[in-house]
Design an enzyme around this catalytic site. Sequence first.
Site, PDB file in Angstrom:
ATOM      1  N   THR A 102      -0.917   8.237 -19.508  1.00  0.00           N
ATOM      2  CA  THR A 102      -1.939   9.290 -19.478  1.00  0.00           C
ATOM      3  C   THR A 102      -2.131   9.958 -20.838  1.00  0.00           C
ATOM      4  O   THR A 102      -2.989  10.832 -20.972  1.00  0.00           O
ATOM      5  CB  THR A 102      -1.562  10.371 -18.450  1.00  0.00           C
ATOM      6  OG1 THR A 102      -0.297  10.961 -18.819  1.00  0.00           O
ATOM      7  CG2 THR A 102      -1.448   9.784 -17.054  1.00  0.00           C
ATOM      8  N   MET A 127       7.064   7.730 -15.951  1.00  0.00           N
ATOM      9  CA  MET A 127       7.735   8.592 -14.996  1.00  0.00           C
ATOM     10  C   MET A 127       8.987   7.928 -14.428  1.00  0.00           C
ATOM     11  O   MET A 127      10.005   8.584 -14.203  1.00  0.00           O
ATOM     12  CB  MET A 127       6.771   8.980 -13.869  1.00  0.00           C
ATOM     13  CG  MET A 127       7.246  10.160 -13.051  1.00  0.00           C
ATOM     14  SD  MET A 127       6.176  10.548 -11.648  1.00  0.00           S
ATOM     15  CE  MET A 127       4.651  10.937 -12.492  1.00  0.00           C
ATOM     16  N   ASP A 162      11.490  -3.680 -12.369  1.00  0.00           N
ATOM     17  CA  ASP A 162      10.173  -3.594 -12.981  1.00  0.00           C
ATOM     18  C   ASP A 162       9.679  -5.002 -13.304  1.00  0.00           C
ATOM     19  O   ASP A 162      10.467  -5.941 -13.389  1.00  0.00           O
ATOM     20  CB  ASP A 162      10.259  -2.772 -14.282  1.00  0.00           C
ATOM     21  CG  ASP A 162       8.968  -2.093 -14.663  1.00  0.00           C
ATOM     22  OD1 ASP A 162       7.972  -2.804 -14.897  1.00  0.00           O
ATOM     23  OD2 ASP A 162       8.942  -0.854 -14.740  1.00  0.00           O
ATOM     24  N   ASN A 201       9.083   4.359  -7.012  1.00  0.00           N
ATOM     25  CA  ASN A 201       8.221   5.000  -8.005  1.00  0.00           C
ATOM     26  C   ASN A 201       7.027   4.142  -8.407  1.00  0.00           C
ATOM     27  O   ASN A 201       5.975   4.676  -8.756  1.00  0.00           O
ATOM     28  CB  ASN A 201       9.055   5.336  -9.246  1.00  0.00           C
ATOM     29  CG  ASN A 201       8.190   5.737 -10.418  1.00  0.00           C
ATOM     30  OD1 ASN A 201       7.702   6.854 -10.504  1.00  0.00           O
ATOM     31  ND2 ASN A 201       7.990   4.800 -11.346  1.00  0.00           N
ATOM     32  N   VAL A 244       6.999  -5.428  -6.584  1.00  0.00           N
ATOM     33  CA  VAL A 244       7.229  -4.622  -5.381  1.00  0.00           C
ATOM     34  C   VAL A 244       6.369  -5.069  -4.200  1.00  0.00           C
ATOM     35  O   VAL A 244       6.682  -4.738  -3.051  1.00  0.00           O
ATOM     36  CB  VAL A 244       6.993  -3.114  -5.642  1.00  0.00           C
ATOM     37  CG1 VAL A 244       8.003  -2.576  -6.633  1.00  0.00           C
ATOM     38  CG2 VAL A 244       5.568  -2.841  -6.074  1.00  0.00           C
ATOM     39  N   THR A 304       2.579  11.104 -19.481  1.00  0.00           N
ATOM     40  CA  THR A 304       3.373   9.908 -19.764  1.00  0.00           C
ATOM     41  C   THR A 304       2.585   9.057 -20.757  1.00  0.00           C
ATOM     42  O   THR A 304       1.458   9.405 -21.143  1.00  0.00           O
ATOM     43  CB  THR A 304       3.629   9.078 -18.489  1.00  0.00           C
ATOM     44  OG1 THR A 304       2.369   8.554 -18.016  1.00  0.00           O
ATOM     45  CG2 THR A 304       4.275   9.916 -17.399  1.00  0.00           C
ATOM     46  N   TYR A 346      -6.689   4.876  -3.855  1.00  0.00           N
ATOM     47  CA  TYR A 346      -5.470   5.563  -4.277  1.00  0.00           C
ATOM     48  C   TYR A 346      -5.121   6.695  -3.316  1.00  0.00           C
ATOM     49  O   TYR A 346      -3.970   6.810  -2.860  1.00  0.00           O
ATOM     50  CB  TYR A 346      -5.656   6.103  -5.696  1.00  0.00           C
ATOM     51  CG  TYR A 346      -4.425   6.767  -6.254  1.00  0.00           C
ATOM     52  CD1 TYR A 346      -3.398   6.013  -6.818  1.00  0.00           C
ATOM     53  CD2 TYR A 346      -4.284   8.148  -6.239  1.00  0.00           C
ATOM     54  CE1 TYR A 346      -2.261   6.615  -7.338  1.00  0.00           C
ATOM     55  CE2 TYR A 346      -3.164   8.760  -6.761  1.00  0.00           C
ATOM     56  CZ  TYR A 346      -2.151   7.994  -7.304  1.00  0.00           C
ATOM     57  OH  TYR A 346      -1.024   8.595  -7.812  1.00  0.00           O
ATOM     58  N   LYS A 349      -1.741   6.863  -0.943  1.00  0.00           N
ATOM     59  CA  LYS A 349      -0.727   7.910  -1.050  1.00  0.00           C
ATOM     60  C   LYS A 349      -0.611   8.710   0.248  1.00  0.00           C
ATOM     61  O   LYS A 349       0.479   9.169   0.610  1.00  0.00           O
ATOM     62  CB  LYS A 349      -1.040   8.820  -2.236  1.00  0.00           C
ATOM     63  CG  LYS A 349      -0.900   8.134  -3.582  1.00  0.00           C
ATOM     64  CD  LYS A 349       0.488   7.543  -3.790  1.00  0.00           C
ATOM     65  CE  LYS A 349       0.677   6.963  -5.166  1.00  0.00           C
ATOM     66  NZ  LYS A 349       2.049   6.438  -5.395  1.00  0.00           N
TER      67      LYS A 349
END
Length: 251
Positions: free
Chosen positions: A193, A18, A37, A90, A64, A190, A155, A159
């Site tokens: 997945t 993504m 990244d 992201n 990150v 993606t 998760y 979020k």
Amino acid sequence: MGRVTGKVAIVTGGALGMGRAHADALAKEGASIAIADLNAEAGAATVKELEQRGTKAHFIALDVSSEDSWSKAVDVVSSQFGKIDILVNNAGIYLSGTTESTSLEVWEKTFAVNVRGVFLGSKFVIPHMRRAGGGSIINVCSNWGLVAFPDAAAYVASKGAVRLLTKATASEVAKDNIRVNSVHPSLTATAMTADIIANDPDMTRKLVGPSLLGRPARAEEIANAVLFLASDEASFMTGSEMVVDGGYTAV
């Protein structure tokens, strides 16, 4: 003229999936791209492809969850490009587990990437955006930041935290012409997945859930929402959540 021509964007987790779709969408509309990244090989390949299309691009190794890594990365982007206009937070991880079964290690790792990463990215980019006269921060969240899902306690909680962190940050920087919004996709096709979608129809149906459109999203459909929020077309949007979930949360 492109919708984000002349703007400089950082896309975390931009090497693949993504994140790469977000980078592609922004690049096609004129932005210069910093791919941030941990995957140096994929990041370099993405930068090469963007440069071959005429986009100014640069790869930055970024953890990150690390304050030092963010500080250095933002300094590199500012030095390479002269400013920062767009941040796409992201990068994220998903580790399954109920509240009872989730280990403290999994809980803290999930929050380190999904929440601390968004906090640190915003913290270090805001001063540069302020000097540039404004900017747009887009936090890629999830439909599970709006509604619950079983076996995803860490998760879902992370979020949900990002959703409200988005609003808090937006309230702090509106005076500086910096907009902060979140995007809430559902299951998206993606590389990560692909195996589930191709080989596990029962799990795919479970993840698609009550979606009115009845299918996973395409990565470019989510990227289009990110592009809109990054552009001046969204100049009156801040502190908002843009839900791109095929109607998952509508029923």
